[in-house]
Design a protein around this motif. Structure first.
Motif, short mmCIF file in Angstrom:
data_model
loop_
_atom_site.label_atom_id
_atom_site.label_comp_id
_atom_site.label_asym_id
_atom_site.label_seq_id
_atom_site.Cartn_x
_atom_site.Cartn_y
_atom_site.Cartn_z
N MET A 199 -14.43 -10.48 -5.18
CA MET A 199 -13.93 -9.23 -4.63
C MET A 199 -13.05 -9.55 -3.43
SD MET A 199 -15.25 -5.81 -4.81
CE MET A 199 -14.55 -4.42 -4.06
N TYR A 200 -11.96 -8.82 -3.33
CA TYR A 200 -11.01 -9.04 -2.24
C TYR A 200 -11.46 -8.32 -0.98
CZ TYR A 200 -8.06 -10.49 -6.11
OH TYR A 200 -7.57 -11.10 -7.21
N LYS A 201 -11.22 -8.95 0.15
CA LYS A 201 -11.50 -8.33 1.45
C LYS A 201 -10.21 -7.70 1.95
CE LYS A 201 -15.76 -9.76 2.17
NZ LYS A 201 -16.85 -8.97 2.57
N LEU A 202 -10.26 -6.41 2.21
CA LEU A 202 -9.09 -5.70 2.72
C LEU A 202 -9.28 -5.42 4.21
CD1 LEU A 202 -8.50 -3.03 -0.07
CD2 LEU A 202 -7.23 -5.13 0.31
N ASN A 203 -8.34 -5.90 5.01
CA ASN A 203 -8.38 -5.54 6.42
C ASN A 203 -7.59 -4.24 6.60
OD1 ASN A 203 -5.63 -6.20 6.62
ND2 ASN A 203 -6.09 -8.31 7.20
N ILE A 204 -7.54 -3.73 7.80
CA ILE A 204 -6.91 -2.43 8.05
C ILE A 204 -5.41 -2.48 7.75
CG2 ILE A 204 -6.54 -2.84 10.51
CD1 ILE A 204 -7.54 0.49 8.92
N ILE A 205 -4.76 -3.61 8.01
CA ILE A 205 -3.33 -3.74 7.73
C ILE A 205 -3.08 -3.67 6.23
CG2 ILE A 205 -1.31 -5.27 7.93
CD1 ILE A 205 -2.19 -4.08 10.59
N ASP A 206 -3.93 -4.32 5.44
CA ASP A 206 -3.79 -4.27 3.98
C ASP A 206 -3.99 -2.85 3.46
OD1 ASP A 206 -3.34 -7.00 3.92
OD2 ASP A 206 -5.45 -7.48 3.58
N LYS A 207 -4.98 -2.15 3.97
CA LYS A 207 -5.23 -0.77 3.54
C LYS A 207 -4.06 0.13 3.89
CE LYS A 207 -10.24 -1.12 3.94
NZ LYS A 207 -11.43 -0.71 4.69
N LEU A 208 -3.54 0.00 5.10
CA LEU A 208 -2.39 0.80 5.50
C LEU A 208 -1.16 0.46 4.66
CD1 LEU A 208 -2.73 0.81 9.39
CD2 LEU A 208 -3.00 2.76 7.84
N SER A 209 -1.01 -0.83 4.33
CA SER A 209 0.11 -1.24 3.49
C SER A 209 0.06 -0.57 2.13
CB SER A 209 0.12 -2.77 3.32
OG SER A 209 0.40 -3.39 4.54
N LEU B 175 8.47 1.03 7.62
CA LEU B 175 7.05 0.72 7.40
C LEU B 175 6.74 0.53 5.92
CD1 LEU B 175 5.30 3.09 9.95
CD2 LEU B 175 5.34 0.59 9.98
N VAL B 176 7.37 1.31 5.06
CA VAL B 176 7.18 1.15 3.61
C VAL B 176 7.68 -0.23 3.17
CG1 VAL B 176 7.91 1.97 1.33
CG2 VAL B 176 7.16 3.60 3.06
N GLY B 177 8.84 -0.62 3.66
CA GLY B 177 9.38 -1.94 3.31
C GLY B 177 8.52 -3.08 3.82
N LEU B 178 8.08 -2.99 5.07
CA LEU B 178 7.20 -4.02 5.63
C LEU B 178 5.86 -4.06 4.89
CD1 LEU B 178 7.85 -3.56 9.45
CD2 LEU B 178 8.60 -5.45 7.99
N SER B 179 5.39 -2.89 4.48
CA SER B 179 4.13 -2.83 3.74
C SER B 179 4.25 -3.49 2.39
CB SER B 179 3.70 -1.37 3.57
OG SER B 179 3.42 -0.79 4.82
N ALA B 180 5.39 -3.31 1.73
CA ALA B 180 5.61 -3.97 0.44
C ALA B 180 5.61 -5.49 0.61
CB ALA B 180 6.93 -3.50 -0.17
N ALA B 181 6.24 -5.97 1.69
CA ALA B 181 6.23 -7.41 1.96
C ALA B 181 4.80 -7.90 2.22
CB ALA B 181 7.13 -7.72 3.15
N ASN B 182 4.01 -7.10 2.93
CA ASN B 182 2.62 -7.48 3.20
C ASN B 182 1.80 -7.52 1.91
OD1 ASN B 182 0.34 -8.05 4.97
ND2 ASN B 182 -0.36 -6.03 4.34
N ILE B 183 2.06 -6.62 0.99
CA ILE B 183 1.32 -6.62 -0.27
C ILE B 183 1.68 -7.86 -1.09
CG2 ILE B 183 1.09 -5.44 -2.49
CD1 ILE B 183 1.00 -2.84 -0.95
N ILE B 184 2.94 -8.28 -1.04
CA ILE B 184 3.33 -9.51 -1.73
C ILE B 184 2.55 -10.69 -1.15
CG2 ILE B 184 5.22 -11.15 -2.10
CD1 ILE B 184 7.07 -8.64 -2.22
#
Length: 68
Positions: free
Chosen positions: A1-11, A50-59
């Motif tokens: 199971m993956y651990k999601l931190n707050i930045i990942d959830k917001l992303s 923020l949407v663009g940065l979030s996409a980079a974070n998801i990658i």
């Protein structure tokens, strides 16, 4: 199971907002972000950034968890 931190959830939330916005734009020519934040152009632009940065974070998230 993956651990999601707050930045990942917001992303994930920001990318979903971006995907919803693109879907509405394609189907109905309706820009949700501009409709909500159109009177404050800086805020609308900040949402797009923020949407663009979030996409980079998801990658990064996918690559990071693919190694496990």
């Amino acid at each position: 199971m993956y651990k999601l931190n707050i930045i990942d959830k917001l992303s994930f939330i920001f990318v979903l907002v971006g995907a919803l916005n693109w879907g509405l734009l394609g189907l109905f020519n309706f820009n949700l972000v501009s409709a909500i934040f159109g009177s404050v152009p800086f805020l609308a632009r900040a949402i797009y950034i923020l949407v663009g940065l979030s996409a980079a974070n998801i990658i990064v998230f996918i690559v990071r968890n693919k190694k496990n």
